[in-house]
Design a protein around this motif. Structure first.
Motif, PDB file in Angstrom:
ATOM      1  N   VAL A  65      -0.053   1.494  -7.125  1.00 52.62           N
ATOM      2  CA  VAL A  65      -0.695   2.136  -5.870  1.00 52.62           C
ATOM      3  C   VAL A  65      -1.797   3.091  -6.267  1.00 52.62           C
ATOM      4  CG1 VAL A  65      -0.187   3.438  -3.789  1.00 52.62           C
ATOM      5  CG2 VAL A  65       1.460   1.633  -4.591  1.00 52.62           C
ATOM      6  N   LYS A 110      -5.347  -6.941   6.086  1.00 55.92           N
ATOM      7  CA  LYS A 110      -4.046  -6.611   5.751  1.00 55.92           C
ATOM      8  C   LYS A 110      -3.392  -7.561   5.019  1.00 55.92           C
ATOM      9  CE  LYS A 110      -3.491  -3.688   9.899  1.00 55.92           C
ATOM     10  NZ  LYS A 110      -2.893  -3.728  11.190  1.00 55.92           N
ATOM     11  N   LEU A 138      -3.735   4.607   5.000  1.00 56.90           N
ATOM     12  CA  LEU A 138      -2.298   4.559   5.109  1.00 56.90           C
ATOM     13  C   LEU A 138      -1.696   2.949   4.832  1.00 56.90           C
ATOM     14  CD1 LEU A 138      -1.015   7.472   7.178  1.00 56.90           C
ATOM     15  CD2 LEU A 138      -1.145   7.386   4.636  1.00 56.90           C
ATOM     16  N   THR A 139      -2.585   2.200   5.943  1.00 62.23           N
ATOM     17  CA  THR A 139      -2.410   0.985   5.887  1.00 62.23           C
ATOM     18  C   THR A 139      -2.600   0.116   4.664  1.00 62.23           C
ATOM     19  OG1 THR A 139      -3.062   0.936   8.180  1.00 62.23           O
ATOM     20  CG2 THR A 139      -3.092  -1.227   7.157  1.00 62.23           C
ATOM     21  N   GLY A 141      -2.248   1.412   1.562  1.00 63.65           N
ATOM     22  CA  GLY A 141      -1.297   2.069   0.750  1.00 63.65           C
ATOM     23  C   GLY A 141      -0.003   1.057   0.981  1.00 63.65           C
ATOM     24  N   LEU A 142       0.400   0.727   2.495  1.00 63.67           N
ATOM     25  CA  LEU A 142       1.623  -0.044   2.441  1.00 63.67           C
ATOM     26  C   LEU A 142       1.366  -1.170   2.257  1.00 63.67           C
ATOM     27  CD1 LEU A 142       4.162  -0.058   4.200  1.00 63.67           C
ATOM     28  CD2 LEU A 142       2.913  -0.617   6.343  1.00 63.67           C
ATOM     29  N   TRP A 143       0.535  -2.059   2.363  1.00 61.70           N
ATOM     30  CA  TRP A 143       0.414  -3.441   1.825  1.00 61.70           C
ATOM     31  C   TRP A 143       0.171  -3.447   0.488  1.00 61.70           C
ATOM     32  CZ3 TRP A 143       1.679  -7.222   4.911  1.00 61.70           C
ATOM     33  CH2 TRP A 143       1.693  -6.983   6.281  1.00 61.70           C
ATOM     34  N   THR A 145       1.836  -1.439  -1.626  1.00 62.95           N
ATOM     35  CA  THR A 145       3.037  -1.096  -2.082  1.00 62.95           C
ATOM     36  C   THR A 145       3.979  -2.375  -1.936  1.00 62.95           C
ATOM     37  OG1 THR A 145       2.759   1.238  -1.503  1.00 62.95           O
ATOM     38  CG2 THR A 145       5.353   0.247  -1.668  1.00 62.95           C
ATOM     39  N   LEU A 146       3.826  -3.045  -0.532  1.00 67.65           N
ATOM     40  CA  LEU A 146       4.511  -4.192  -0.610  1.00 67.65           C
ATOM     41  C   LEU A 146       4.372  -5.355  -1.540  1.00 67.65           C
ATOM     42  CD1 LEU A 146       4.639  -4.503   3.277  1.00 67.65           C
ATOM     43  CD2 LEU A 146       6.501  -3.591   1.864  1.00 67.65           C
TER      44      LEU A 146
END
Length: 215
Positions: A65, A110, A138-139, A141-143, A145-146
């Motif tokens: 990340v 995304k 943040l979006t 970072g979330l995707w 991370t997943l």
């Protein structure tokens, strides 16, 4: 490759799980350090009892990340205007191609970031258009991370279950990577043919216009 392996082993021996995170961070920025080697080797080290599985996974994802955010920052710094100017300067490419690409990314950004983290050769680069398009911080970072979590978990677990044969995990990943590279090359060739045909068409149209004006 052996020198890279020796360096990774030394890093893990010195720093433990954080060493895995640092190696993966650098892997995002310097492709010669492949995650297909770092992560299975880390899994093997876990199997030996030298490292903790959860710590290795968390640090590996953290490294992914952070590295992705560095490339995101490069994309944001570059900006669309600079990229358009570069496109106008390059042969075959137009500024409108940049706009079309960003329209596509804004629409499918995304899932592109998520899926891109599972594709060798794209895993790191997908962060740059995200920065160019100023995707929500943040979006992104979330995707990231997943996607990174899935990729890292698979390779770490393969190294763990294969034990002394952890290098087979690298072979499996290389086979997968080679298939992806062939597909990417075909896609690139397809775009190249499109750009060349478009340039020839523009040249013919310009030539016809010049002939009409000289009559």
């Amino acid at each position: 490759m052996q020198s890279i392996i020796d360096w990774i082993v030394g890093l893990m021996e010195t720093l433990g799980a954080p060493g895995v995170g640092i190696a993966i961070l650098l892997e995002n920025l310097f492709p010669p350090i492949p995650s297909e080697v770092v992560l299975p080797l880390a899994g093997f080290t876990v199997a030996q009892g030298s490292l903790n599985m959860v710590s290795v996974f968390i640090w590996s994802v953290l490294g992914s990340v952070v590295g992705a955010y560095v490339l995101y920052g490069i994309g944001a710094w570059l900006g669309l205007e600079r990229l358009r100017k570069i496109a106008d300067w390059m042969w075959l490419v137009r500024a409108s191609d940049v706009d079309a690409s960003m329209d596509f990314f804004n629409k499918y950004g995304k899932p592109s970031v998520f899926i891109g983290r599972l594709i060798p050769g794209v895993r790191s680069l997908i962060s740059i258009p995200a920065g160019l398009g100023k995707m929500n911080f943040l979006t992104f970072g979330l995707w990231t991370t997943l996607g990174s979590g899935i990729w890292n978990a698979i390779l770490i677990y393969l190294g763990y279950i294969l034990g002394d044969n952890w290098e087979k995990a690298t072979e499996y990943a290389d086979t997968y990577s080679n298939v992806i590279y062939v597909v990417l090359i075909l896609i690139i060739l397809g775009f190249l043919v499109f750009f060349i045909r478009r340039a020839l068409s523009d040249w013919e149209a310009k030539k016809a216009d010049t002939a009409d004006t000289t009559k």
